[in-house]
Design a protein around this motif. Structure first.
Motif, PDB file in Angstrom:
ATOM      1  N   VAL A  36     -54.382  25.875 -47.873  1.00 53.29           N
ATOM      2  CA  VAL A  36     -55.824  25.863 -48.129  1.00 53.29           C
ATOM      3  C   VAL A  36     -56.256  24.471 -48.562  1.00 53.29           C
ATOM      4  O   VAL A  36     -55.773  23.946 -49.564  1.00 53.29           O
ATOM      5  CB  VAL A  36     -56.206  26.889 -49.209  1.00 53.29           C
ATOM      6  N   GLU A  37     -57.157  23.900 -47.786  1.00 53.64           N
ATOM      7  CA  GLU A  37     -57.659  22.563 -48.077  1.00 53.64           C
ATOM      8  C   GLU A  37     -59.035  22.646 -48.720  1.00 53.64           C
ATOM      9  O   GLU A  37     -59.796  23.597 -48.491  1.00 53.64           O
ATOM     10  CB  GLU A  37     -57.776  21.747 -46.787  1.00 53.64           C
ATOM     11  N   SER A  38     -59.361  21.603 -49.471  1.00 53.15           N
ATOM     12  CA  SER A  38     -60.694  21.492 -50.042  1.00 53.15           C
ATOM     13  C   SER A  38     -60.972  20.035 -50.368  1.00 53.15           C
ATOM     14  O   SER A  38     -60.049  19.210 -50.365  1.00 53.15           O
ATOM     15  CB  SER A  38     -60.810  22.355 -51.309  1.00 53.15           C
ATOM     16  N   GLY A  39     -62.226  19.739 -50.635  1.00 52.17           N
ATOM     17  CA  GLY A  39     -62.581  18.419 -51.112  1.00 52.17           C
ATOM     18  C   GLY A  39     -63.324  17.532 -50.137  1.00 52.17           C
ATOM     19  O   GLY A  39     -63.720  16.425 -50.500  1.00 52.17           O
ATOM     20  N   GLY A  40     -63.507  17.976 -48.920  1.00 52.06           N
ATOM     21  CA  GLY A  40     -64.254  17.148 -47.979  1.00 52.06           C
ATOM     22  C   GLY A  40     -65.733  17.112 -48.310  1.00 52.06           C
ATOM     23  O   GLY A  40     -66.201  17.787 -49.224  1.00 52.06           O
ATOM     24  N   GLY A  41     -66.471  16.294 -47.566  1.00 57.19           N
ATOM     25  CA  GLY A  41     -67.906  16.211 -47.795  1.00 57.19           C
ATOM     26  C   GLY A  41     -68.508  14.976 -47.201  1.00 57.19           C
ATOM     27  O   GLY A  41     -67.867  14.276 -46.393  1.00 57.19           O
TER      28      GLY A  41
ATOM     29  N   SER B 241     -57.673  18.126 -51.443  1.00 56.71           N
ATOM     30  CA  SER B 241     -56.596  18.922 -52.018  1.00 56.71           C
ATOM     31  C   SER B 241     -56.037  19.867 -50.971  1.00 56.71           C
ATOM     32  O   SER B 241     -56.775  20.372 -50.118  1.00 56.71           O
ATOM     33  CB  SER B 241     -57.107  19.739 -53.203  1.00 56.71           C
ATOM     34  N   CYS B 242     -54.747  20.119 -51.067  1.00 57.74           N
ATOM     35  CA  CYS B 242     -54.071  21.029 -50.140  1.00 57.74           C
ATOM     36  C   CYS B 242     -53.143  21.908 -50.964  1.00 57.74           C
ATOM     37  O   CYS B 242     -52.136  21.418 -51.487  1.00 57.74           O
ATOM     38  CB  CYS B 242     -53.281  20.242 -49.101  1.00 57.74           C
ATOM     39  N   ALA B 243     -53.493  23.170 -51.085  1.00 54.17           N
ATOM     40  CA  ALA B 243     -52.705  24.100 -51.883  1.00 54.17           C
ATOM     41  C   ALA B 243     -51.848  24.973 -50.975  1.00 54.17           C
ATOM     42  O   ALA B 243     -52.343  25.569 -50.021  1.00 54.17           O
ATOM     43  CB  ALA B 243     -53.628  24.974 -52.722  1.00 54.17           C
ATOM     44  N   ALA B 244     -50.557  25.049 -51.293  1.00 52.05           N
ATOM     45  CA  ALA B 244     -49.620  25.859 -50.511  1.00 52.05           C
ATOM     46  C   ALA B 244     -49.321  27.164 -51.243  1.00 52.05           C
ATOM     47  O   ALA B 244     -49.371  27.224 -52.472  1.00 52.05           O
ATOM     48  CB  ALA B 244     -48.322  25.085 -50.288  1.00 52.05           C
ATOM     49  N   SER B 245     -48.979  28.178 -50.468  1.00 48.99           N
ATOM     50  CA  SER B 245     -48.731  29.505 -51.052  1.00 48.99           C
ATOM     51  C   SER B 245     -47.294  29.683 -51.539  1.00 48.99           C
ATOM     52  O   SER B 245     -46.918  30.753 -52.002  1.00 48.99           O
ATOM     53  CB  SER B 245     -49.067  30.605 -50.043  1.00 48.99           C
ATOM     54  N   ARG B 246     -46.494  28.617 -51.394  1.00 50.39           N
ATOM     55  CA  ARG B 246     -45.136  28.664 -51.935  1.00 50.39           C
ATOM     56  C   ARG B 246     -44.822  27.321 -52.554  1.00 50.39           C
ATOM     57  O   ARG B 246     -45.532  26.341 -52.348  1.00 50.39           O
ATOM     58  CB  ARG B 246     -44.110  29.040 -50.868  1.00 50.39           C
ATOM     59  N   THR B 247     -43.735  27.258 -53.285  1.00 51.83           N
ATOM     60  CA  THR B 247     -43.384  26.022 -53.956  1.00 51.83           C
ATOM     61  C   THR B 247     -43.259  24.864 -52.964  1.00 51.83           C
ATOM     62  O   THR B 247     -42.672  25.013 -51.889  1.00 51.83           O
ATOM     63  CB  THR B 247     -42.067  26.165 -54.729  1.00 51.83           C
ATOM     64  N   ILE B 248     -43.808  23.730 -53.345  1.00 54.54           N
ATOM     65  CA  ILE B 248     -43.748  22.592 -52.425  1.00 54.54           C
ATOM     66  C   ILE B 248     -42.350  22.010 -52.318  1.00 54.54           C
ATOM     67  O   ILE B 248     -42.082  21.186 -51.446  1.00 54.54           O
ATOM     68  CB  ILE B 248     -44.766  21.495 -52.801  1.00 54.54           C
ATOM     69  N   PHE B 249     -41.438  22.451 -53.166  1.00 50.16           N
ATOM     70  CA  PHE B 249     -40.056  22.009 -53.037  1.00 50.16           C
ATOM     71  C   PHE B 249     -39.388  22.622 -51.805  1.00 50.16           C
ATOM     72  O   PHE B 249     -38.293  22.220 -51.425  1.00 50.16           O
ATOM     73  CB  PHE B 249     -39.267  22.356 -54.292  1.00 50.16           C
ATOM     74  N   SER B 250     -40.048  23.603 -51.192  1.00 56.76           N
ATOM     75  CA  SER B 250     -39.511  24.195 -49.973  1.00 56.76           C
ATOM     76  C   SER B 250     -39.921  23.424 -48.730  1.00 56.76           C
ATOM     77  O   SER B 250     -39.539  23.792 -47.619  1.00 56.76           O
ATOM     78  CB  SER B 250     -39.971  25.654 -49.839  1.00 56.76           C
TER      79      SER B 250
END
Length: 117
Positions: free
Chosen positions: A5-10, A21-30
């Motif tokens: 899920v991205e956000s922050g454009g404009g 921002s880019c939020a992932a649904s699992r740990t980014i260590f994966s």
């Protein structure tokens, strides 16, 4: 399956700043690598910046010194801080995550960045 899920454009004036921002649904260590791509109208998608799990970063020449990619491990989020924006930075920006191991790619839905002159 990974949700991205991205956000922050404009819309921003030339010389301004935005943070994506880019939020992932699992740990980014994966993920082996996390990056931001962009695609302007009539142009091919290009990589803008990337960061690996070891923290190594890379940038396309046109954004060096202006953009910074970073990550927040606790929030499973990758950021792209964009400063000194130029009209030629106008594009749809996409977050890309590459899974450690099988190197599966996951993409966000894209967020529009428009820089007015």
């Amino acid at each position: 399956q990974v949700q991205v899920v991205e956000s922050g454009g404009g819309l921003v004036q030339s010389g301004g700043s935005l943070r994506l921002s880019c939020a992932a649904s699992r740990t980014i260590f994966s993920f082996y690598a996390m990056g931001w791509y962009r695609q302007a109208p009539g142009k091919q998608r290009e990589v803008v910046a990337s960061i690996t799990t070891s923290g190594s970063t890379n940038y396309v020449d046109s954004v060096k010194g202006r953009f910074t990619i970073s990550r927040d491990n606790a929030r499973n989020t990758v950021y792209l801080q964009m400063n000194s924006l130029k009209p030629e930075d106008t594009a749809v920006y996409y977050c890309n995550l590459v899974v450690l191991g099988d190197r599966t790619n996951y993409w966000g839905q894209g967020t529009q960045v428009t820089v007015s002159s």
